[in-house]
Design a protein around this motif. Sequence first.
Motif, mmCIF file in Angstrom:
data_model
loop_
_atom_site.group_PDB
_atom_site.id
_atom_site.type_symbol
_atom_site.label_atom_id
_atom_site.label_comp_id
_atom_site.label_asym_id
_atom_site.label_seq_id
_atom_site.Cartn_x
_atom_site.Cartn_y
_atom_site.Cartn_z
ATOM 1 N N GLN A 262 28.338 68.475 91.989
ATOM 2 C CA GLN A 262 27.682 67.172 92.063
ATOM 3 C C GLN A 262 28.026 66.321 90.842
ATOM 4 O O GLN A 262 28.159 65.097 90.940
ATOM 5 C CB GLN A 262 26.159 67.320 92.155
ATOM 6 N N ALA A 263 28.180 66.953 89.673
ATOM 7 C CA ALA A 263 28.495 66.214 88.454
ATOM 8 C C ALA A 263 29.818 65.467 88.569
ATOM 9 O O ALA A 263 30.035 64.462 87.887
ATOM 10 C CB ALA A 263 28.524 67.160 87.258
ATOM 11 N N LEU A 264 30.708 65.935 89.454
ATOM 12 C CA LEU A 264 31.987 65.254 89.652
ATOM 13 C C LEU A 264 31.813 63.860 90.247
ATOM 14 O O LEU A 264 32.685 63.004 90.122
ATOM 15 C CB LEU A 264 32.896 66.083 90.569
ATOM 16 N N SER A 265 30.661 63.647 90.888
ATOM 17 C CA SER A 265 30.449 62.381 91.600
ATOM 18 C C SER A 265 30.134 61.224 90.666
ATOM 19 O O SER A 265 29.864 60.111 91.135
ATOM 20 C CB SER A 265 29.326 62.542 92.629
ATOM 21 N N ILE A 266 30.150 61.460 89.348
ATOM 22 C CA ILE A 266 29.967 60.336 88.436
ATOM 23 C C ILE A 266 31.122 59.340 88.565
ATOM 24 O O ILE A 266 30.993 58.186 88.174
ATOM 25 C CB ILE A 266 29.849 60.807 86.962
ATOM 26 N N ILE A 267 32.233 59.797 89.136
ATOM 27 C CA ILE A 267 33.370 58.897 89.359
ATOM 28 C C ILE A 267 33.181 58.210 90.713
ATOM 29 O O ILE A 267 33.099 58.881 91.738
ATOM 30 C CB ILE A 267 34.701 59.666 89.357
ATOM 31 N N PRO A 268 33.065 56.891 90.763
ATOM 32 C CA PRO A 268 32.850 56.198 92.041
ATOM 33 C C PRO A 268 33.993 56.446 93.016
ATOM 34 O O PRO A 268 35.156 56.474 92.634
ATOM 35 C CB PRO A 268 32.768 54.719 91.634
ATOM 36 N N GLY A 269 33.620 56.638 94.266
ATOM 37 C CA GLY A 269 34.602 56.966 95.290
ATOM 38 C C GLY A 269 34.627 58.441 95.608
ATOM 39 O O GLY A 269 35.168 58.866 96.627
ATOM 40 N N THR A 270 34.022 59.251 94.716
ATOM 41 C CA THR A 270 33.980 60.699 94.932
ATOM 42 C C THR A 270 33.019 61.045 96.056
ATOM 43 O O THR A 270 33.338 61.828 96.943
ATOM 44 C CB THR A 270 33.566 61.427 93.636
ATOM 45 N N SER A 271 31.827 60.487 96.011
ATOM 46 C CA SER A 271 30.718 60.750 96.924
ATOM 47 C C SER A 271 29.891 61.920 96.418
ATOM 48 O O SER A 271 30.389 63.057 96.330
ATOM 49 C CB SER A 271 31.176 61.034 98.358
ATOM 50 N N ARG A 272 28.639 61.619 96.075
ATOM 51 C CA ARG A 272 27.739 62.672 95.611
ATOM 52 C C ARG A 272 27.547 63.726 96.695
ATOM 53 O O ARG A 272 27.671 64.925 96.450
ATOM 54 C CB ARG A 272 26.389 62.061 95.200
ATOM 55 N N SER A 273 27.243 63.271 97.917
ATOM 56 C CA SER A 273 27.058 64.229 99.009
ATOM 57 C C SER A 273 28.368 64.925 99.346
ATOM 58 O O SER A 273 28.401 66.117 99.652
ATOM 59 C CB SER A 273 26.490 63.523 100.251
ATOM 60 N N GLY A 274 29.488 64.175 99.262
ATOM 61 C CA GLY A 274 30.783 64.767 99.562
ATOM 62 C C GLY A 274 31.139 65.866 98.590
ATOM 63 O O GLY A 274 31.588 66.953 98.992
ATOM 64 N N ALA A 275 30.938 65.627 97.280
ATOM 65 C CA ALA A 275 31.269 66.632 96.267
ATOM 66 C C ALA A 275 30.394 67.865 96.409
ATOM 67 O O ALA A 275 30.870 69.007 96.313
ATOM 68 C CB ALA A 275 31.120 66.028 94.872
ATOM 69 N N THR A 276 29.095 67.667 96.644
ATOM 70 C CA THR A 276 28.187 68.816 96.734
ATOM 71 C C THR A 276 28.409 69.613 98.015
ATOM 72 O O THR A 276 28.391 70.844 97.995
ATOM 73 C CB THR A 276 26.720 68.350 96.661
ATOM 74 N N ILE A 277 28.617 68.926 99.128
ATOM 75 C CA ILE A 277 28.859 69.634 100.391
ATOM 76 C C ILE A 277 30.185 70.384 100.326
ATOM 77 O O ILE A 277 30.279 71.543 100.756
ATOM 78 C CB ILE A 277 28.839 68.652 101.584
#
Length: 271
Positions: free
Chosen positions: A157-172
């Motif tokens: 989830q911490a990777l999602s600090i970069i916009p375009g990553t997607s918080r839900s996308g990174a965690t899922i």
Amino acid sequence: MIKTIILGIVEGFTEWLPISSTGHLVLVGNVLKLDESKAFIDMFNYVVQFGAIMAVIILYFHKLNPFSPQKDQLAQKQTWTLWFKVILAVMPSVVIGFPLNDWMDEHLMQNWIVASMLILYGILFIIIENRSRNHEAKYADLNNLPWLTAFWIGCFQALSIIPGTSRSGATILGAIILGTSRYVGAEFSFFMAIPTMVGVSILKIGKFFYQGNHFTGDQSLILLVGMVVSFIVSVISIKFLMDYIQKHDFKVFGWYRIILGLLVLGTMLLA
């Protein structure tokens, strides 16, 4: 107000799908050009997500409520354990995201970064789904999710600090890599979003006021309407996603990300 409603729809629809809500808000916002200060728009793009959070709280209220009289002692204990796992999982985002907050706002809210992350994670979704196609998930029940696995999902989830990553996308994506079913990964992602996004909303509003800004009447209305619209659309979006993943994988979202990212980069090059 029409622009606000459109942005609220974009937020509510994209927050829970693994396609990056912040990325879409940045892209759509750059097209619509909301007639407000940069400080307000930067704050709005995050705080509007609070409406989406309320959708999760209401839809999953019974499952998340350890005080429910309908739960026996075991169910209450499992609910408390789930919350402690969620808190553990959000720690990496707190440790990484909080000190980098100002730097991210200054350097990362750009179309080419959003587009690049859309493409990168789109490719990863397709690769991971193809790899796990014939593998049975180790954790098909949220109550059986190990503490260490919950922590590592939080690191994704911490990777999602970069916009375009997607918080839900990174965690899922991280959850699937770590052996959860799509359903468990999506649910845990929803629950992690509650403390994460509430904390981000408080941080962004605090920063807005700390910089000497204040809400005008119009801005208060814009923020309220955006949150209400995102709440309504989020209810639909969550129900759609949870029904969808019981029969399908995430590759369609991967292809969507790749196509959108390429279109954005192509438009930038032509411009």
